[in-house]
Design an enzyme around this catalytic site. Structure first.
Site, PDB file in Angstrom:
ATOM      1  N   ASP A 204       0.886  -1.167   0.000  1.00 48.03           N
ATOM      2  CA  ASP A 204       0.000   0.000   0.000  1.00 48.03           C
ATOM      3  C   ASP A 204       0.928   1.222   0.000  1.00 48.03           C
ATOM      4  OD1 ASP A 204      -1.577   2.155   0.642  1.00 48.03           O
ATOM      5  OD2 ASP A 204      -2.684   1.158   2.247  1.00 48.03           O
ATOM      6  N   ARG A 239      -8.795  13.085  -4.746  1.00 44.54           N
ATOM      7  CA  ARG A 239      -9.020  11.958  -3.823  1.00 44.54           C
ATOM      8  C   ARG A 239      -9.561  10.776  -4.610  1.00 44.54           C
ATOM      9  NH1 ARG A 239      -8.377  14.633   0.842  1.00 44.54           N
ATOM     10  NH2 ARG A 239      -8.565  12.695   1.980  1.00 44.54           N
TER      11      ARG A 239
END
Ligand code: DSN
Length: 403
Positions: A204, A239
């Site tokens: 990640d 985002r």
């Protein structure tokens, strides 16, 4: 705008962002072009499905958009499209991580992830997250003394617990991650009942994706099976999130590639229509990140974080692990008798925005932890350099020491 109430709030937020010094490690300032794409007519379009296979008509432009964004994402990280696939539809980081587990790890199985209070993320299997309810976290942390990853301890843990997936890449770990060692750890996991070995290695890279793109941090792609990232932190986009998957790898039942399984997990598994306006803005950000100026930017982000850490240390503040290799650092404010909550509130009153954060082996709770996390992506976008970091460290020191 006709809606004066919202317009006023937008203006106020713009003024606030201009007025303060933003040291939130996961925030940044996007370009006008990213904002323009985000506020474009792509927001009007429903596009459930994938390019060439949609559930609604009128998707010829959207198909082209998604294909361009996918190509840009692969190119930015120097990935061969015959070996890697990318899904550009996740709405943000948490659903992206959830989609990976949903696709690749049978419910109830083990996921090995960093503890939240040591720098991990909620979606790495924490019990309050759905990822910790549907799967069982095998938690790990950092070494108490060095406050860095102890790869030998991780190897032992992985061999003993036999997780199906190991996740690395954190939200509050200021050091370089050795992805090669993580690969070896994942490969050393043996499942006798399945007559197979090798856990899935997921990285990640949400926090440091921009640094990888700018060659200021090691790339995980040589070693990872799956890489997820948000696009709004060091990558300086809107985002949203991306999931990269290695096309060589098959799912546990060997029925399909992990890329196919992940596509199905994103849609229809978890999401409906993708936010095409956000995808367009991701495309703009990816193009920006491919420019030579972005390399300069990401290197400056790290230089700035190092300068800030060094100066704060000189001023007597304990910096977790002794410094940083990235865009962020953790300061143990409790070592000078002040909780992270009190420190962050004091700084906010002085116009410096940080977040309170646990430090490794924190004796306090996450709502009132022992430290603060500082990051340099946003201030570097604003043009700050090392000398500004030194001045900022003096200011932080003065504010924290004031009564
Ligand atoms: N909330 C983000 C951070 O600040 O690190 C992670 O998702």
């Amino acid at each position: 705008m006709i809606d004066k109430a919202v317009e006023k709030l937008i203006k106020r937020e713009e003024a606030r962002q201009k007025r303060v010094i933003n040291l939130i490690a996961s925030e940044n300032f996007v370009s006008d072009d990213v904002l323009r794409a985000l506020g474009s007519v792509f927001t009007n379009k429903y596009a459930e499905g994938y390019p060439g296979a949609r559930y609604y008509g009128g998707n010829e432009v959207v198909d082209e958009l998604e294909n361009i964004v996918k190509a840009r994402a692969l190119k930015l990280f120097a990935l061969n499209p015959l070996r890697w696939a990318v899904n550009v539809q996740p709405l943000s980081g948490s659903p992206a991580n959830l989609a990976v587990y949903h696709a690749l790890v049978p419910v109830g199985e083990k996921i090995m992830g960093m503890r939240l209070d040591m720098g991990g993320h909620l979606t790495h299997g924490h019990k309050v997250s759905v990822t910790g309810k549907l799967w069982t976290q095998v938690p790990y942390g950092v070494d108490r003394k060095t406050e860095r990853l102890d790869y030998n301890a991780l190897l032992k843990l992985a061999k003993r617990e036999k997780p199906k997936l190991i996740v690395t890449g954190y939200t509050a770990y200021p050091r370089t991650i050795d992805f090669k060692k993580f690969r070896k750890i994942a490969d050393a996991v043996v499942y006798p009942e399945l007559h197979r070995r090798g856990a899935i290695l997921m990285v990640d890279m949400s926090h440091f994706a921009g640094l990888v793109a700018g060659r200021a941090y090691p790339s995980p792609f040589k070693y990872a099976d799956v890489v997820t990232t948000t696009t709004h932190k060091t990558l300086r986009g809107p985002r949203a999130a991306l999931i990269f998957s290695n096309l060589k790898l098959k799912t546990y039942d060997k029925k399909r590639s992990i890329a196919e399984a992940i596509d199905k997990a994103v849609f229809p598994g978890l999401q409906g229509g993708p936010h095409e306006n956000a995808i367009a803005a991701v495309g703009v950000a990816l193009r920006e990140a491919a420019q030579p100026s972005f390399r300069k930017y990401s290197r400056q982000v790290v230089k700035n974080a190092r300068a800030l850490a060094e100066e704060l240390r000189k001023l007597g503040w304990r910096v977790v692990s002794g410094g940083t290799d990235t865009h962020l650092l953790l300061v143990d404010t409790m070592s000078r008798g002040m909780s992270g909550k009190v420190a962050s509130e004091k700084l906010e009153r002085a116009g410096i925005i940080v977040n309170k954060n646990t430090i490794p082996y924190d004796a306090r709770k996450p709502t009132d932890p022992s430290g603060i996390r500082l990051g340099t992506p946003a201030v570097t976008t604003r043009g700050m350099k090392e000398k500004d970091m030194r001045a900022l460290a003096y200011r932080i020191n003065k504010v924290l020491k004031s009564v």
